[in-house]
Scaffold this motif. Structure first.
Motif, PDB file in Angstrom:
ATOM      1  N   LYS A  34       0.843  -1.213   0.000  1.00 33.34           N
ATOM      2  CA  LYS A  34       0.000   0.000   0.000  1.00 33.34           C
ATOM      3  C   LYS A  34       0.871   1.253   0.000  1.00 33.34           C
ATOM      4  O   LYS A  34       0.603   2.208  -0.726  1.00 33.34           O
ATOM      5  N   LEU A  35       1.930   1.249   0.805  1.00 32.31           N
ATOM      6  CA  LEU A  35       2.825   2.407   0.838  1.00 32.31           C
ATOM      7  C   LEU A  35       3.469   2.639  -0.528  1.00 32.31           C
ATOM      8  O   LEU A  35       3.620   3.781  -0.963  1.00 32.31           O
ATOM      9  N   TYR A  36       3.844   1.552  -1.220  1.00 36.26           N
ATOM     10  CA  TYR A  36       4.451   1.724  -2.540  1.00 36.26           C
ATOM     11  C   TYR A  36       3.450   2.340  -3.517  1.00 36.26           C
ATOM     12  O   TYR A  36       3.813   3.211  -4.311  1.00 36.26           O
ATOM     13  N   VAL A  37       2.207   1.903  -3.467  1.00 38.28           N
ATOM     14  CA  VAL A  37       1.190   2.473  -4.358  1.00 38.28           C
ATOM     15  C   VAL A  37       1.005   3.962  -4.066  1.00 38.28           C
ATOM     16  O   VAL A  37       0.810   4.761  -4.973  1.00 38.28           O
ATOM     17  N   GLU A  38       1.109   4.335  -2.799  1.00 38.74           N
ATOM     18  CA  GLU A  38       0.945   5.745  -2.426  1.00 38.74           C
ATOM     19  C   GLU A  38       2.182   6.578  -2.757  1.00 38.74           C
ATOM     20  O   GLU A  38       2.066   7.713  -3.219  1.00 38.74           O
ATOM     21  N   LEU A  39       3.382   6.033  -2.515  1.00 42.68           N
ATOM     22  CA  LEU A  39       4.616   6.820  -2.625  1.00 42.68           C
ATOM     23  C   LEU A  39       5.394   6.594  -3.917  1.00 42.68           C
ATOM     24  O   LEU A  39       6.188   7.450  -4.313  1.00 42.68           O
ATOM     25  N   GLU A  40       5.218   5.441  -4.549  1.00 38.47           N
ATOM     26  CA  GLU A  40       5.933   5.060  -5.768  1.00 38.47           C
ATOM     27  C   GLU A  40       7.454   5.145  -5.630  1.00 38.47           C
ATOM     28  O   GLU A  40       8.153   5.511  -6.575  1.00 38.47           O
ATOM     29  N   SER A  41       7.972   4.819  -4.469  1.00 35.56           N
ATOM     30  CA  SER A  41       9.414   4.833  -4.241  1.00 35.56           C
ATOM     31  C   SER A  41       9.761   3.764  -3.213  1.00 35.56           C
ATOM     32  O   SER A  41       9.296   3.840  -2.069  1.00 35.56           O
ATOM     33  N   VAL A  42      10.575   2.784  -3.624  1.00 31.97           N
ATOM     34  CA  VAL A  42      10.957   1.722  -2.679  1.00 31.97           C
ATOM     35  C   VAL A  42      11.797   2.287  -1.537  1.00 31.97           C
ATOM     36  O   VAL A  42      11.696   1.822  -0.399  1.00 31.97           O
ATOM     37  N   THR A  43      12.591   3.295  -1.805  1.00 29.49           N
ATOM     38  CA  THR A  43      13.412   3.911  -0.760  1.00 29.49           C
ATOM     39  C   THR A  43      12.533   4.588   0.282  1.00 29.49           C
ATOM     40  O   THR A  43      12.737   4.414   1.492  1.00 29.49           O
ATOM     41  N   LYS A  44      11.560   5.359  -0.164  1.00 29.02           N
ATOM     42  CA  LYS A  44      10.655   6.036   0.767  1.00 29.02           C
ATOM     43  C   LYS A  44       9.838   5.030   1.570  1.00 29.02           C
ATOM     44  O   LYS A  44       9.594   5.230   2.763  1.00 29.02           O
ATOM     45  N   ILE A  70       7.542  -6.625  -3.940  1.00 28.70           N
ATOM     46  CA  ILE A  70       6.668  -6.187  -5.033  1.00 28.70           C
ATOM     47  C   ILE A  70       6.788  -7.120  -6.231  1.00 28.70           C
ATOM     48  O   ILE A  70       5.795  -7.426  -6.895  1.00 28.70           O
ATOM     49  N   ARG A  71       8.001  -7.616  -6.499  1.00 26.81           N
ATOM     50  CA  ARG A  71       8.212  -8.522  -7.642  1.00 26.81           C
ATOM     51  C   ARG A  71       7.696  -9.929  -7.392  1.00 26.81           C
ATOM     52  O   ARG A  71       7.577 -10.715  -8.330  1.00 26.81           O
ATOM     53  N   SER A  72       7.392 -10.275  -6.148  1.00 28.86           N
ATOM     54  CA  SER A  72       6.921 -11.628  -5.837  1.00 28.86           C
ATOM     55  C   SER A  72       5.555 -11.874  -6.466  1.00 28.86           C
ATOM     56  O   SER A  72       4.912 -10.962  -6.994  1.00 28.86           O
ATOM     57  N   LYS A  73       5.090 -13.122  -6.371  1.00 28.59           N
ATOM     58  CA  LYS A  73       3.810 -13.514  -6.956  1.00 28.59           C
ATOM     59  C   LYS A  73       2.683 -12.632  -6.394  1.00 28.59           C
ATOM     60  O   LYS A  73       2.585 -12.423  -5.195  1.00 28.59           O
ATOM     61  N   VAL A  74       1.844 -12.149  -7.285  1.00 25.59           N
ATOM     62  CA  VAL A  74       0.750 -11.250  -6.919  1.00 25.59           C
ATOM     63  C   VAL A  74      -0.248 -11.978  -6.021  1.00 25.59           C
ATOM     64  O   VAL A  74      -0.677 -13.091  -6.329  1.00 25.59           O
ATOM     65  N   THR A  75      -0.611 -11.337  -4.910  1.00 18.24           N
ATOM     66  CA  THR A  75      -1.525 -11.945  -3.943  1.00 18.24           C
ATOM     67  C   THR A  75      -2.909 -11.308  -3.945  1.00 18.24           C
ATOM     68  O   THR A  75      -3.865 -11.937  -3.535  1.00 18.24           O
ATOM     69  N   ASP A  76      -3.012 -10.056  -4.371  1.00 21.89           N
ATOM     70  CA  ASP A  76      -4.315  -9.390  -4.422  1.00 21.89           C
ATOM     71  C   ASP A  76      -4.267  -8.251  -5.445  1.00 21.89           C
ATOM     72  O   ASP A  76      -3.241  -8.022  -6.084  1.00 21.89           O
ATOM     73  N   GLU A  77      -5.368  -7.560  -5.599  1.00 27.44           N
ATOM     74  CA  GLU A  77      -5.469  -6.501  -6.604  1.00 27.44           C
ATOM     75  C   GLU A  77      -4.486  -5.358  -6.348  1.00 27.44           C
ATOM     76  O   GLU A  77      -3.881  -4.821  -7.279  1.00 27.44           O
ATOM     77  N   MET A  78      -4.304  -4.993  -5.081  1.00 25.51           N
ATOM     78  CA  MET A  78      -3.379  -3.905  -4.741  1.00 25.51           C
ATOM     79  C   MET A  78      -1.947  -4.299  -5.091  1.00 25.51           C
ATOM     80  O   MET A  78      -1.169  -3.486  -5.587  1.00 25.51           O
ATOM     81  N   HIS A  79      -1.600  -5.556  -4.850  1.00 26.96           N
ATOM     82  CA  HIS A  79      -0.265  -6.040  -5.182  1.00 26.96           C
ATOM     83  C   HIS A  79      -0.058  -5.983  -6.701  1.00 26.96           C
ATOM     84  O   HIS A  79       1.022  -5.591  -7.176  1.00 26.96           O
ATOM     85  N   GLY A  80      -1.072  -6.356  -7.455  1.00 29.28           N
ATOM     86  CA  GLY A  80      -0.982  -6.274  -8.916  1.00 29.28           C
ATOM     87  C   GLY A  80      -0.770  -4.845  -9.390  1.00 29.28           C
ATOM     88  O   GLY A  80       0.027  -4.582 -10.294  1.00 29.28           O
ATOM     89  N   LEU A  81      -1.457  -3.914  -8.763  1.00 27.70           N
ATOM     90  CA  LEU A  81      -1.300  -2.501  -9.098  1.00 27.70           C
ATOM     91  C   LEU A  81       0.115  -2.027  -8.764  1.00 27.70           C
ATOM     92  O   LEU A  81       0.753  -1.337  -9.567  1.00 27.70           O
ATOM     93  N   ALA A  82       0.616  -2.420  -7.601  1.00 30.17           N
ATOM     94  CA  ALA A  82       1.968  -2.036  -7.199  1.00 30.17           C
ATOM     95  C   ALA A  82       2.999  -2.607  -8.170  1.00 30.17           C
ATOM     96  O   ALA A  82       3.950  -1.922  -8.560  1.00 30.17           O
ATOM     97  N   GLN A  83       2.808  -3.858  -8.577  1.00 24.09           N
ATOM     98  CA  GLN A  83       3.749  -4.488  -9.499  1.00 24.09           C
ATOM     99  C   GLN A  83       3.754  -3.787 -10.855  1.00 24.09           C
ATOM    100  O   GLN A  83       4.807  -3.554 -11.448  1.00 24.09           O
ATOM    101  N   LYS A  84       2.579  -3.415 -11.326  1.00 26.98           N
ATOM    102  CA  LYS A  84       2.468  -2.690 -12.601  1.00 26.98           C
ATOM    103  C   LYS A  84       3.191  -1.341 -12.509  1.00 26.98           C
ATOM    104  O   LYS A  84       3.937  -0.956 -13.412  1.00 26.98           O
ATOM    105  N   MET A  85       2.997  -0.626 -11.398  1.00 28.68           N
ATOM    106  CA  MET A  85       3.657   0.666 -11.203  1.00 28.68           C
ATOM    107  C   MET A  85       5.170   0.490 -11.102  1.00 28.68           C
ATOM    108  O   MET A  85       5.933   1.280 -11.661  1.00 28.68           O
ATOM    109  N   PHE A  86       5.597  -0.556 -10.411  1.00 27.17           N
ATOM    110  CA  PHE A  86       7.025  -0.826 -10.235  1.00 27.17           C
ATOM    111  C   PHE A  86       7.696  -1.089 -11.586  1.00 27.17           C
ATOM    112  O   PHE A  86       8.772  -0.553 -11.869  1.00 27.17           O
ATOM    113  N   LYS A  87       7.054  -1.903 -12.407  1.00 30.51           N
ATOM    114  CA  LYS A  87       7.622  -2.205 -13.732  1.00 30.51           C
ATOM    115  C   LYS A  87       7.712  -0.944 -14.579  1.00 30.51           C
ATOM    116  O   LYS A  87       8.716  -0.718 -15.263  1.00 30.51           O
TER     117      LYS A  87
END
Length: 99
Positions: A34-44, A70-87
Motif C-alpha cells: 500500500k505504501l508503494y502504491v501511495e509513494l511510488e518509491s521503494v526507498t521512501k 513487489i516482484r513476488s507472486k501477486v496476492t491481491d489486486e493492490m499487489h498487482g497494481l503495485a507491481q504494474k507501477m514498479f515495472k
C-alpha cells in the motif's frame, strides 16, 4: 480528448483513489505494498516502514526488501497494481540510464 474520454479517465482515477483509501493492510507485506502504491518509491517505503518499527529478521528494512516483495507472486489486486507501477518506474529509470 473528447468529453467521453475525459469522463473515463476521471472515473478510473476515482476508482483508483477509492481502492487505495479502502485498502486496509493486515500484514507487513500488505503495508509495504500500500505504501508503494501511495509513494511510488521503494526507498521512501523502506524509510516509512523503519519509522514504524518493522524489521526483516534482526535488521532494518532496505529498498531491496521492498523491491523483492513487489516482484513476488501477486496476492491481491493492490499487489498487482503495485507491481504494474514498479515495472513502469523500472523501465523509466532504465531508459534514463539510472539502472
Amino acid at each position: 480528448m473528447t468529453i467521453d474520454e475525459a469522463r473515463k479517465e476521471i472515473e478510473a482515477l476515482t476508482n483508483y483513489i477509492k481502492k487505495v483509501e479502502e485498502y486496509t493492510p493486515q500484514t507487513f507485506e500488505e503495508t509495504a505494498i500500500k505504501l508503494y502504491v501511495e509513494l511510488e518509491s521503494v526507498t521512501k517505503v523502506a524509510v516509512v516502514l523503519n519509522e514504524k518499527g518493522y524489521k526483516v529478521g534482526d535488521r532494518k528494512v532496505i529498498s531491496k526488501d521492498v523491491s523483492d516483495l513487489i516482484r513476488s507472486k501477486v496476492t491481491d489486486e493492490m499487489h498487482g497494481l503495485a507491481q504494474k507501477m514498479f515495472k513502469r518506474n523500472s523501465r523509466r529509470a532504465s531508459s534514463r540510464g539510472w539502472l
